[in-house]
Design a protein around this motif. Structure first.
Motif, mmCIF file in Angstrom:
data_model
loop_
_atom_site.group_PDB
_atom_site.id
_atom_site.type_symbol
_atom_site.label_atom_id
_atom_site.label_comp_id
_atom_site.label_asym_id
_atom_site.label_seq_id
_atom_site.Cartn_x
_atom_site.Cartn_y
_atom_site.Cartn_z
ATOM 1 N N GLN A 101 0.856 -1.183 0.000
ATOM 2 C CA GLN A 101 0.000 0.000 0.000
ATOM 3 C C GLN A 101 0.895 1.237 0.000
ATOM 4 O OE1 GLN A 101 -3.398 0.147 2.726
ATOM 5 N NE2 GLN A 101 -2.672 2.156 3.382
ATOM 6 N N LEU A 102 0.624 2.156 -0.905
ATOM 7 C CA LEU A 102 1.368 3.411 -0.974
ATOM 8 C C LEU A 102 0.379 4.563 -0.864
ATOM 9 C CD1 LEU A 102 3.943 5.129 -1.513
ATOM 10 C CD2 LEU A 102 3.458 4.871 -3.960
ATOM 11 N N THR A 103 0.549 5.386 0.159
ATOM 12 C CA THR A 103 -0.274 6.578 0.323
ATOM 13 C C THR A 103 0.488 7.746 -0.280
ATOM 14 O OG1 THR A 103 -1.197 5.669 2.356
ATOM 15 C CG2 THR A 103 -1.513 8.030 1.964
ATOM 16 N N MET A 104 -0.107 8.320 -1.309
ATOM 17 C CA MET A 104 0.518 9.420 -2.033
ATOM 18 C C MET A 104 0.280 10.739 -1.302
ATOM 19 S SD MET A 104 1.712 7.756 -4.685
ATOM 20 C CE MET A 104 1.982 8.879 -6.050
ATOM 21 N N GLU A 105 1.046 11.757 -1.672
ATOM 22 C CA GLU A 105 0.936 13.101 -1.097
ATOM 23 C C GLU A 105 -0.497 13.643 -1.192
ATOM 24 O OE1 GLU A 105 3.105 15.118 0.429
ATOM 25 O OE2 GLU A 105 2.210 17.084 0.179
ATOM 26 N N ASP A 106 -1.180 13.360 -2.301
ATOM 27 C CA ASP A 106 -2.532 13.892 -2.515
ATOM 28 C C ASP A 106 -3.627 13.045 -1.853
ATOM 29 O OD1 ASP A 106 -2.678 11.655 -4.151
ATOM 30 O OD2 ASP A 106 -2.845 12.784 -6.026
ATOM 31 N N GLY A 107 -3.239 12.004 -1.108
ATOM 32 C CA GLY A 107 -4.205 11.164 -0.412
ATOM 33 C C GLY A 107 -4.613 9.907 -1.168
ATOM 34 N N ARG A 108 -4.252 9.816 -2.454
ATOM 35 C CA ARG A 108 -4.557 8.593 -3.198
ATOM 36 C C ARG A 108 -3.826 7.423 -2.560
ATOM 37 N NH1 ARG A 108 -2.382 8.332 -8.379
ATOM 38 N NH2 ARG A 108 -0.946 9.959 -7.764
ATOM 39 N N ILE A 109 -4.449 6.239 -2.609
ATOM 40 C CA ILE A 109 -3.828 5.041 -2.057
ATOM 41 C C ILE A 109 -3.744 3.992 -3.154
ATOM 42 C CG2 ILE A 109 -4.034 3.185 -0.356
ATOM 43 C CD1 ILE A 109 -5.513 5.174 1.454
ATOM 44 N N LEU A 110 -2.534 3.525 -3.420
ATOM 45 C CA LEU A 110 -2.292 2.462 -4.388
ATOM 46 C C LEU A 110 -2.139 1.160 -3.622
ATOM 47 C CD1 LEU A 110 0.380 4.280 -6.595
ATOM 48 C CD2 LEU A 110 -2.113 4.323 -6.828
ATOM 49 N N THR A 111 -2.719 0.064 -4.153
ATOM 50 C CA THR A 111 -2.698 -1.186 -3.389
ATOM 51 C C THR A 111 -2.197 -2.405 -4.148
ATOM 52 O OG1 THR A 111 -5.023 -1.593 -3.929
ATOM 53 C CG2 THR A 111 -4.558 -0.471 -1.828
ATOM 54 N N LYS A 112 -1.954 -2.314 -5.416
ATOM 55 C CA LYS A 112 -1.410 -3.452 -6.150
ATOM 56 C C LYS A 112 0.105 -3.419 -6.019
ATOM 57 C CE LYS A 112 -5.130 -3.778 -9.487
ATOM 58 N NZ LYS A 112 -5.529 -3.663 -10.875
ATOM 59 N N THR A 113 0.708 -4.571 -5.707
ATOM 60 C CA THR A 113 2.156 -4.590 -5.445
ATOM 61 C C THR A 113 2.967 -4.045 -6.617
ATOM 62 O OG1 THR A 113 2.277 -6.914 -6.113
ATOM 63 C CG2 THR A 113 2.063 -6.471 -3.756
ATOM 64 N N THR A 114 2.627 -4.431 -7.833
ATOM 65 C CA THR A 114 3.388 -3.932 -8.990
ATOM 66 C C THR A 114 3.149 -2.438 -9.201
ATOM 67 O OG1 THR A 114 1.604 -4.642 -10.477
ATOM 68 C CG2 THR A 114 3.464 -6.153 -10.189
ATOM 69 N N GLU A 115 1.926 -1.990 -8.935
ATOM 70 C CA GLU A 115 1.590 -0.570 -9.064
ATOM 71 C C GLU A 115 2.361 0.262 -8.031
ATOM 72 O OE1 GLU A 115 -2.494 0.546 -7.816
ATOM 73 O OE2 GLU A 115 -2.713 1.327 -9.846
ATOM 74 N N VAL A 116 2.458 -0.262 -6.811
ATOM 75 C CA VAL A 116 3.191 0.437 -5.746
ATOM 76 C C VAL A 116 4.669 0.543 -6.116
ATOM 77 C CG1 VAL A 116 3.974 0.265 -3.340
ATOM 78 C CG2 VAL A 116 1.567 -0.128 -3.902
ATOM 79 N N THR A 117 5.267 -0.554 -6.567
ATOM 80 C CA THR A 117 6.684 -0.535 -6.946
ATOM 81 C C THR A 117 6.935 0.461 -8.080
ATOM 82 O OG1 THR A 117 6.930 -2.841 -6.263
ATOM 83 C CG2 THR A 117 8.636 -1.947 -7.713
ATOM 84 N N LYS A 118 6.092 0.433 -9.076
ATOM 85 C CA LYS A 118 6.244 1.353 -10.215
ATOM 86 C C LYS A 118 6.120 2.811 -9.763
ATOM 87 C CE LYS A 118 4.474 2.445 -14.787
ATOM 88 N NZ LYS A 118 3.447 2.219 -15.781
ATOM 89 N N ALA A 119 5.151 3.100 -8.907
ATOM 90 C CA ALA A 119 4.962 4.464 -8.412
ATOM 91 C C ALA A 119 6.164 4.923 -7.585
ATOM 92 C CB ALA A 119 3.679 4.557 -7.586
ATOM 93 N N VAL A 120 6.703 4.037 -6.754
ATOM 94 C CA VAL A 120 7.889 4.377 -5.956
ATOM 95 C C VAL A 120 9.064 4.687 -6.877
ATOM 96 C CG1 VAL A 120 9.644 3.430 -4.391
ATOM 97 C CG2 VAL A 120 7.222 3.183 -3.843
ATOM 98 N N GLU A 121 9.264 3.873 -7.903
ATOM 99 C CA GLU A 121 10.338 4.125 -8.864
ATOM 100 C C GLU A 121 10.163 5.474 -9.546
ATOM 101 O OE1 GLU A 121 10.223 0.677 -11.405
ATOM 102 O OE2 GLU A 121 11.404 -0.532 -9.997
ATOM 103 N N GLU A 122 8.941 5.832 -9.875
ATOM 104 C CA GLU A 122 8.678 7.133 -10.507
ATOM 105 C C GLU A 122 8.942 8.282 -9.538
ATOM 106 O OE1 GLU A 122 4.705 6.931 -12.112
ATOM 107 O OE2 GLU A 122 5.283 5.436 -13.615
ATOM 108 N N VAL A 123 8.502 8.127 -8.293
ATOM 109 C CA VAL A 123 8.706 9.165 -7.282
ATOM 110 C C VAL A 123 10.196 9.373 -7.013
ATOM 111 C CG1 VAL A 123 8.454 9.662 -4.803
ATOM 112 C CG2 VAL A 123 6.461 8.938 -6.133
ATOM 113 N N LEU A 124 10.933 8.265 -6.805
ATOM 114 C CA LEU A 124 12.357 8.362 -6.463
ATOM 115 C C LEU A 124 13.248 8.609 -7.667
ATOM 116 C CD1 LEU A 124 12.709 5.466 -3.851
ATOM 117 C CD2 LEU A 124 12.240 7.886 -3.445
ATOM 118 N N GLY A 125 12.789 8.170 -8.840
ATOM 119 C CA GLY A 125 13.604 8.329 -10.048
ATOM 120 C C GLY A 125 14.683 7.272 -10.190
ATOM 121 N N VAL A 126 14.629 6.225 -9.372
ATOM 122 C CA VAL A 126 15.583 5.119 -9.463
ATOM 123 C C VAL A 126 14.865 3.812 -9.150
ATOM 124 C CG1 VAL A 126 17.660 6.447 -8.847
ATOM 125 C CG2 VAL A 126 16.329 5.360 -7.044
#
Length: 145
Positions: A116-141
Motif C-alpha cells: 500500500q502506498l499513500t501518495m501526497e494527494d491522499g490517493r492510495i495504491l494497493t497493487k504490489t506492482t503498481e506500488v513498486t512502479k509508483a515508488v520508482e517514478e517518485v524516487l527516479g531510481v
C-alpha cells in the motif's frame, strides 16, 4: 529521498514492533547506522528496500525469509516506511508472504504479499506492482540503481 520513520513488525530478528525514527537524527547531512555483528543493521536496510521495492537489499535474502522466527504466531509481519521526496510526503507499507496462525481454528495459513502506498494527494495504491512502479517514478531510481 529522506526517510522519516521506519516500522518493522515481526520482521527479521525483530520479534515484535521496532521503530526507527530517522527524523530524530536531524535533517542535516548524513548519519551512520552502526552496531555489533548481528545487531540488525542489515535488517534496517532490508526493511527500507523491501518497503520501497518489494525485495531485500542483498542478493542472498528473499522476501519470503523476512518473517521473524522469534515472533508470536498470531503477530502480523510488515514494514512501513514514511518518507519525503522532492518536498512531498509518502507512506509505503508492505507485507511479505509468510505462514501465520489461522484466525479461526487451529493450524496455519499463508498470508499473501500485499502493498500500500499513500501518495501526497491522499490517493492510495494497493497493487504490489503498481506500488513498486509508483515508488520508482517518485524516487527516479529502481532497486538496482
Amino acid at each position: 529521498m529522506r526517510p522519516i520513520k521506519l516500522i518493522m513488525n515481526a520482521f527479521g530478528p525483530y520479534a515484535s514492533k521496532a521503530e526507527v525514527v530517522f527524523e530524530e537524527l536531524g535533517q542535516k547531512g548524513l548519519f551512520l547506522i552502526t552496531g555489533d555483528t548481528g545487531a540488525g543493521k542489515t535488517t534496517i536496510f532490508d526493511a527500507i528496500t523491501y518497503a520501497l521495492y518489494g525485495e531485500a537489499s542483498g542478493k542472498y535474502r528473499k522476501s519470503d525469509m523476512f518473517r521473524s522466527k522469534y515472533a508470536d504466531g498470531s503477530m502480523d509481519t510488515y514494514v512501513e516506511l514514511e518518507f519525503v521526496c522532492k518536498g512531498k510526503h509518502y507512506i509505503v507499507k508492505r507485507v511479505p508472504k509468510y505462514e501465520r496462525a489461522k484466525v479461526r481454528g487451529e493450524g496455519t495459513t499463508v498470508q499473501n504479499e500485499s502493498a500500500q502506498l499513500t501518495m501526497e494527494d491522499g490517493r492510495i495504491l494497493t497493487k504490489t506492482t503498481e506500488v513498486t512502479k509508483a515508488v520508482e517514478e517518485v524516487l527516479g531510481v529502481n532497486k538496482e540503481q
